[in-house]
Design a protein around this motif. Structure first.
Motif, short mmCIF file in Angstrom:
data_model
loop_
_atom_site.label_atom_id
_atom_site.label_comp_id
_atom_site.label_asym_id
_atom_site.label_seq_id
_atom_site.Cartn_x
_atom_site.Cartn_y
_atom_site.Cartn_z
N TYR A 1 0.84 -1.21 0.00
CA TYR A 1 0.00 0.00 0.00
C TYR A 1 0.87 1.25 0.00
N HIS A 2 1.88 1.28 0.90
CA HIS A 2 2.73 2.46 0.99
C HIS A 2 3.56 2.64 -0.27
N VAL A 3 4.06 1.55 -0.83
CA VAL A 3 4.84 1.64 -2.06
C VAL A 3 3.99 2.17 -3.20
N ASP A 4 2.78 1.64 -3.34
CA ASP A 4 1.91 2.07 -4.42
C ASP A 4 1.52 3.53 -4.26
N ARG A 5 1.24 3.96 -3.04
CA ARG A 5 0.87 5.37 -2.85
C ARG A 5 2.02 6.29 -3.20
N ARG A 6 3.25 5.87 -2.81
CA ARG A 6 4.41 6.73 -3.11
C ARG A 6 4.69 6.76 -4.59
N GLU B 1 2.46 6.48 -7.00
CA GLU B 1 1.46 7.36 -7.60
C GLU B 1 1.83 8.83 -7.41
N ASP B 2 2.35 9.16 -6.23
CA ASP B 2 2.75 10.54 -5.98
C ASP B 2 3.88 10.98 -6.90
N LEU B 3 4.87 10.08 -7.11
CA LEU B 3 6.00 10.43 -7.97
C LEU B 3 5.59 10.53 -9.43
N ILE B 4 4.63 9.68 -9.88
CA ILE B 4 4.14 9.76 -11.25
C ILE B 4 3.44 11.10 -11.48
N LYS B 5 2.69 11.55 -10.44
CA LYS B 5 2.01 12.84 -10.56
C LYS B 5 3.02 13.98 -10.66
N GLU B 6 4.24 13.75 -10.10
CA GLU B 6 5.27 14.78 -10.17
C GLU B 6 6.02 14.76 -11.51
N GLY B 7 5.68 13.79 -12.39
CA GLY B 7 6.24 13.78 -13.73
C GLY B 7 7.18 12.63 -14.03
N LEU B 8 7.42 11.72 -13.06
CA LEU B 8 8.31 10.59 -13.33
C LEU B 8 7.53 9.47 -14.00
N GLU C 1 6.58 5.48 -14.54
CA GLU C 1 6.32 4.44 -13.51
C GLU C 1 7.59 3.69 -13.15
N ARG C 2 8.42 3.36 -14.16
CA ARG C 2 9.67 2.62 -13.89
C ARG C 2 10.60 3.45 -13.02
N GLU C 3 10.74 4.73 -13.37
CA GLU C 3 11.64 5.59 -12.59
C GLU C 3 11.06 5.83 -11.19
N ALA C 4 9.73 5.93 -11.11
CA ALA C 4 9.10 6.15 -9.80
C ALA C 4 9.33 4.95 -8.87
N ARG C 5 9.21 3.75 -9.41
CA ARG C 5 9.43 2.56 -8.58
C ARG C 5 10.89 2.45 -8.16
N ARG C 6 11.79 2.84 -9.04
CA ARG C 6 13.21 2.81 -8.67
C ARG C 6 13.48 3.81 -7.54
N GLN C 7 12.86 5.01 -7.67
CA GLN C 7 13.05 6.03 -6.64
C GLN C 7 12.47 5.58 -5.31
N VAL C 8 11.31 4.92 -5.32
CA VAL C 8 10.69 4.41 -4.08
C VAL C 8 11.58 3.36 -3.44
N SER C 9 12.17 2.48 -4.27
CA SER C 9 13.05 1.45 -3.73
C SER C 9 14.25 2.06 -3.02
N VAL C 10 14.76 3.16 -3.58
CA VAL C 10 15.89 3.86 -2.94
C VAL C 10 15.45 4.49 -1.64
N GLU C 11 14.27 5.14 -1.66
CA GLU C 11 13.79 5.81 -0.45
C GLU C 11 13.50 4.83 0.68
N PHE C 12 12.91 3.70 0.36
CA PHE C 12 12.57 2.71 1.38
C PHE C 12 13.78 1.90 1.84
N GLY C 13 14.85 1.94 1.07
CA GLY C 13 16.04 1.17 1.41
C GLY C 13 15.89 -0.30 1.09
N GLY C 14 14.97 -0.66 0.25
CA GLY C 14 14.75 -2.06 -0.10
C GLY C 14 13.64 -2.66 0.73
#
Length: 311
Positions: free
Chosen positions: A25-30, A32-39, A41-54
């Motif tokens: 849930y938290h990954v998907d919400r984050r 969606e937020d990054l996609i809205k900022e213009g990234l 989906e692939r780049e947004a998921r990579r960015q979320v993985s970095v933010e969460f630390g894996g």
């Protein structure tokens, strides 16, 4: 045990399911937020993985807080230990025996230290009661036992003690009570014994200087321990004035100590003793008597006298 294990396993599976759903849930919400900022989906998921630390690392950190993880680890360790011990019963028995002895020794040592060093003596003004021992100046060593001759000299020259006493005796000595021979633990004590330990009688009186017999004469009076008076005479008051001991030298009971006081050890009764040397003894005999270390001595410090000064 099986029900216990299954219970925790079901609980763990449910937690795993909830954890996975919460993280998704938290990954998907984050994302969606990054996609809205213009990234993308692939780049947004990579960015979320970095933010969460894996995500796997986050899952492990959460699992470490679960009690089921601790229980699983404990059960695995227990199963491994049991399998190891089953392979070598002799080692297991030896290790268990050594561990048991070590625990017992520690408990015994703690009991001794607690009783002797940590807890105060169960007597009034216990901080002023001291043991008086013999110091051998030629070796620097001390001995708990003292000679009667030395004690008499110390008492005559004393300036730091309020009272001093010397005592000795034996355990399981035969004595006649009511015409019946029994074994009793008794102590010969000097006149100030009960004053040193701050005792008061529950019946009658305690031993004083008037009870001290002539040197070499048998004792004529005694104070009983409360439990011994109840056992052999029916009670403290009933014991006063009664006699026991050999018919040719009866000992009169003049008092009964307070319940619980049986020092030293489990004394049944106390009788007066005269520590003074016998009359008409030679100087050589007095000197020889100083080597007879068969008594214990104690004293009560005068108010305001420190242990260091007394020592």
């Amino acid at each position: 045990m099986g029900r216990f294990v299954n219970l925790f396993r079901r609980r763990r599976d449910r937690l795993e399911h909830d954890l996975d759903r919460e993280l998704r849930y938290h990954v998907d919400r984050r994302v969606e937020d990054l996609i809205k900022e213009g990234l993308s989906e692939r780049e947004a998921r990579r960015q979320v993985s970095v933010e969460f630390g894996g995500v796997p690392q986050v899952q492990e950190e959460v699992r470490d807080t679960w009690i089921s993880r601790w229980v699983d680890t404990l059960l695995r360790d227990m199963r491994y230990s049991i399998r190891s011990l089953r392979k070598s019963w002799s080692f297991a028995l030896g290790a268990g025996t050594v561990l048991t002895l070590a625990i017992a020794a520690n408990i015994a040592m703690f009991s001794v230290v607690s009783t002797v060093l940590l807890q105060p003596l169960p007597f009034p003004g216990a901080d002023r009661i001291v043991s008086i021992e013999t110091l051998f100046t030629d070796t620097g060593k001390s001995n708990q036992l003292v000679s009667r001759t030395d004690f008499v000299d110390w008492q005559a020259r004393d300036s730091v003690m309020e009272k001093m006493t010397i005592f000795f005796g034996g355990d399981d000595w035969p004595i006649t009570v009511g015409g019946r021979a029994i074994f009793a633990n008794f102590r010969f004590v000097s006149a100030d014994f009960f004053e040193v330990f701050g005792q008061t009688p529950v019946a009658g009186r305690l031993l004083t200087a008037q009870d001290v017999p002539p040197v070499g004469a048998p004792p004529r009076t005694a104070v009983l321990a409360h439990a011994w008076a109840v056992t052999h005479f029916g009670g403290a008051e009933a014991a006063i004035g009664r006699t026991f001991g050999p018919p040719e030298s009866p000992i009169e009971i003049v008092g009964v100590a307070a319940p619980g006081f049986r020092y030293p050890g489990d004394t049944d009764f106390w009788v007066s003793n005269n520590p003074a040397p016998a009359p008409h003894v030679t100087a050589a005999q007095i000197q020889a008597s100083r080597a007879n270390y068969s008594n214990f001595a104690a004293g009560r410090l005068k108010p305001g006298v420190s242990f260091t000064r007394a020592e």
